[in-house]
Design a protein around this motif. Structure first.
Motif, PDB file in Angstrom:
ATOM      1  N   GLY A   1       3.055 -19.262   7.781  1.00 47.88           N
ATOM      2  CA  GLY A   1       4.153 -19.333   9.052  1.00 47.88           C
ATOM      3  C   GLY A   1       4.501 -17.703   9.603  1.00 47.88           C
ATOM      4  O   GLY A   1       4.241 -16.870  10.866  1.00 47.88           O
ATOM      5  N   GLU A   2       4.986 -16.676   8.636  1.00 47.01           N
ATOM      6  CA  GLU A   2       5.390 -16.032   8.553  1.00 47.01           C
ATOM      7  C   GLU A   2       3.627 -15.437   9.003  1.00 47.01           C
ATOM      8  O   GLU A   2       4.432 -13.919   9.710  1.00 47.01           O
ATOM      9  N   LEU A   3       3.227 -15.227   8.925  1.00 47.54           N
ATOM     10  CA  LEU A   3       1.700 -14.507   9.119  1.00 47.54           C
ATOM     11  C   LEU A   3       1.250 -14.529  10.533  1.00 47.54           C
ATOM     12  O   LEU A   3       0.327 -14.366  10.415  1.00 47.54           O
ATOM     13  N   GLY A   4       1.404 -16.106  10.954  1.00 45.73           N
ATOM     14  CA  GLY A   4       0.755 -16.024  12.481  1.00 45.73           C
ATOM     15  C   GLY A   4       0.647 -17.614  12.262  1.00 45.73           C
ATOM     16  O   GLY A   4      -0.184 -17.518  13.661  1.00 45.73           O
ATOM     17  N   PHE A   5       0.316 -18.154  11.755  1.00 47.34           N
ATOM     18  CA  PHE A   5      -0.675 -19.319  11.126  1.00 47.34           C
ATOM     19  C   PHE A   5       0.377 -20.694  11.200  1.00 47.34           C
ATOM     20  O   PHE A   5       0.469 -22.351  10.251  1.00 47.34           O
ATOM     21  N   GLU A   6       1.654 -20.681  11.869  1.00 50.24           N
ATOM     22  CA  GLU A   6       2.520 -21.844  11.626  1.00 50.24           C
ATOM     23  C   GLU A   6       2.230 -23.343  11.876  1.00 50.24           C
ATOM     24  O   GLU A   6       2.758 -24.598  12.034  1.00 50.24           O
ATOM     25  N   ARG A   7       0.894 -23.643  12.884  1.00 47.54           N
ATOM     26  CA  ARG A   7       0.844 -24.407  13.118  1.00 47.54           C
ATOM     27  C   ARG A   7      -0.346 -25.205  12.578  1.00 47.54           C
ATOM     28  O   ARG A   7      -0.814 -26.398  12.769  1.00 47.54           O
ATOM     29  N   TYR A   8      -0.619 -24.522  10.884  1.00 49.94           N
ATOM     30  CA  TYR A   8      -1.208 -25.444   9.781  1.00 49.94           C
ATOM     31  C   TYR A   8       0.023 -26.189   9.062  1.00 49.94           C
ATOM     32  O   TYR A   8      -0.777 -26.591   8.060  1.00 49.94           O
ATOM     33  N   LYS A   9       0.810 -25.245   9.614  1.00 48.99           N
ATOM     34  CA  LYS A   9       1.582 -26.519   8.336  1.00 48.99           C
ATOM     35  C   LYS A   9       1.778 -27.629   8.444  1.00 48.99           C
ATOM     36  O   LYS A   9       1.487 -28.640   7.479  1.00 48.99           O
ATOM     37  N   GLN A  10       1.980 -28.335   9.543  1.00 50.54           N
ATOM     38  CA  GLN A  10       2.000 -29.716   9.748  1.00 50.54           C
ATOM     39  C   GLN A  10       0.286 -30.492   8.937  1.00 50.54           C
ATOM     40  O   GLN A  10       0.940 -31.777   8.632  1.00 50.54           O
ATOM     41  N   PRO A  11      -0.602 -29.740   9.837  1.00 54.83           N
ATOM     42  CA  PRO A  11      -1.112 -30.981   9.438  1.00 54.83           C
ATOM     43  C   PRO A  11      -1.848 -30.518   8.343  1.00 54.83           C
ATOM     44  O   PRO A  11      -2.427 -31.900   7.490  1.00 54.83           O
ATOM     45  N   PHE A  12      -1.326 -29.732   7.790  1.00 51.71           N
ATOM     46  CA  PHE A  12      -1.479 -29.897   5.981  1.00 51.71           C
ATOM     47  C   PHE A  12      -0.514 -30.732   5.338  1.00 51.71           C
ATOM     48  O   PHE A  12      -1.422 -31.907   4.658  1.00 51.71           O
ATOM     49  N   LEU A  13       0.335 -30.618   6.148  1.00 53.35           N
ATOM     50  CA  LEU A  13       1.502 -31.743   4.983  1.00 53.35           C
ATOM     51  C   LEU A  13       1.047 -33.139   5.084  1.00 53.35           C
ATOM     52  O   LEU A  13       1.621 -34.067   4.412  1.00 53.35           O
ATOM     53  N   GLU A  14       0.858 -33.415   6.770  1.00 54.61           N
ATOM     54  CA  GLU A  14       0.230 -34.850   7.063  1.00 54.61           C
ATOM     55  C   GLU A  14      -1.203 -35.757   6.257  1.00 54.61           C
ATOM     56  O   GLU A  14      -1.395 -36.305   6.003  1.00 54.61           O
TER      57      GLU A  14
ATOM     58  N   ASN B   1      10.829 -15.159  16.338  1.00 53.86           N
ATOM     59  CA  ASN B   1       9.950 -14.074  16.617  1.00 53.86           C
ATOM     60  C   ASN B   1       9.277 -13.903  14.605  1.00 53.86           C
ATOM     61  O   ASN B   1       8.183 -12.900  14.739  1.00 53.86           O
ATOM     62  N   ASP B   2      10.200 -14.274  14.132  1.00 52.66           N
ATOM     63  CA  ASP B   2      10.002 -13.734  13.098  1.00 52.66           C
ATOM     64  C   ASP B   2       8.765 -14.704  12.083  1.00 52.66           C
ATOM     65  O   ASP B   2       8.090 -14.727  10.937  1.00 52.66           O
ATOM     66  N   ARG B   3       8.317 -16.079  13.171  1.00 51.98           N
ATOM     67  CA  ARG B   3       6.899 -16.416  12.977  1.00 51.98           C
ATOM     68  C   ARG B   3       6.280 -16.270  14.145  1.00 51.98           C
ATOM     69  O   ARG B   3       5.538 -17.847  14.917  1.00 51.98           O
TER      70      ARG B   3
END
Length: 247
Positions: A173-186, A229-231
């Motif tokens: 999230g902090e390095l610009g890939f916030e959108r990757y979190k949910q697919p991993f968790l799903e 902004n920090d994400r």
């Protein structure tokens, strides 16, 4: 007597104002010093720019991607690279030679195509280590890799990887890939539903899933993220051809 009390009150107020001014000046000087120090050092940005090695006993980011990616024993037993590959604002963990991510570093990494491409490679390397592979770079969709059974066994047996995954999710999230979190968790939840990776269930339910709760006080206090902004979003997603050209 009334005049004396008024004079004493005024004196106290002046002293209090002077104290507050001194405290504000001290805090401002502290912030300036920290900002100056971060601009000079910036170890996380330097690492992702390929200009320094991870410490201790590490290597440059490109050599890690090239030489470590299939060395599962090294990735399992080496405990000092994960803080460099996935830095976070809150802490550098148990590696005292790694430093917490600064807000300025995170912004510079997110806005730099080469750095962001390396972040993506780091994530793909760790996905592979855990038995998954990225199938859609735009939305972060993943699936099981060909080696998933062996890698799932390793993940079940080595619980320190649960801490690593929590760090990876926060750092994404902090390095610009916030959108990757949910697919991993799903995807991980589907494995739990199939009675796989059950040794990770506690971490999933009590820690990992909370990485999506970015507006809660608990999340903000833990991660030190001040606002959305920090994400910010990586530059790789700002132009449609960046992902294809740089990967």
């Amino acid at each position: 007597m009334a005049t004396k009390r008024a004079s004493d009150t005024l004196t106290n107020q002046n002293n209090q104002n002077e104290t507050e001014n001194d405290e504000n000046e001290t805090e401002n000087n502290k912030n300036k010093t920290q900002s100056k120090r971060s601009k000079i050092n910036q170890p996380n940005f330097k690492f992702y720019s390929g200009k320094c090695k991870s410490k201790p006993n590490g290597d440059t980011i490109d050599k890690i991607h090239t030489n470590w990616s299939k060395n599962y024993e090294l990735l399992e037993e080496h405990h000092s690279y994960i803080q460099w590959l996935f830095p976070v604002y809150e802490s550098s963990g148990v590696n005292f030679e790694a430093k917490p991510l600064t807000y300025e570093e995170a912004k510079k990494i997110r806005e730099n195509i080469e750095c962001s491409t390396r972040v993506l490679k780091s994530y793909k390397m760790m996905l592979n280590f855990y038995g998954f592979k990225l199938v859609d770079k735009e939305n972060g969709k993943i699936k099981k890799s060909d080696e998933w059974e062996d890698r799932f066994d390793n993940l079940n047996q080595n619980q320190h990887n649960s801490l690593r995954i929590n760090r990876i999710l926060t750092s994404l999230g902090e390095l610009g890939f916030e959108r990757y979190k949910q697919p991993f968790l799903e995807k991980f939840k589907r494995q739990l539903d199939k009675k796989r990776l059950l040794e990770c269930k506690y971490s999933y339910e009590n820690f990992w899933i909370k990485c999506l709760e970015t507006d809660t006080e608990e999340y903000i206090n833990k991660t030190k993220e001040r606002n959305d902004n920090d994400r910010g979003t990586s530059i790789l997603f700002e132009k449609s051809n960046n992902l294809d050209q740089n990967q």
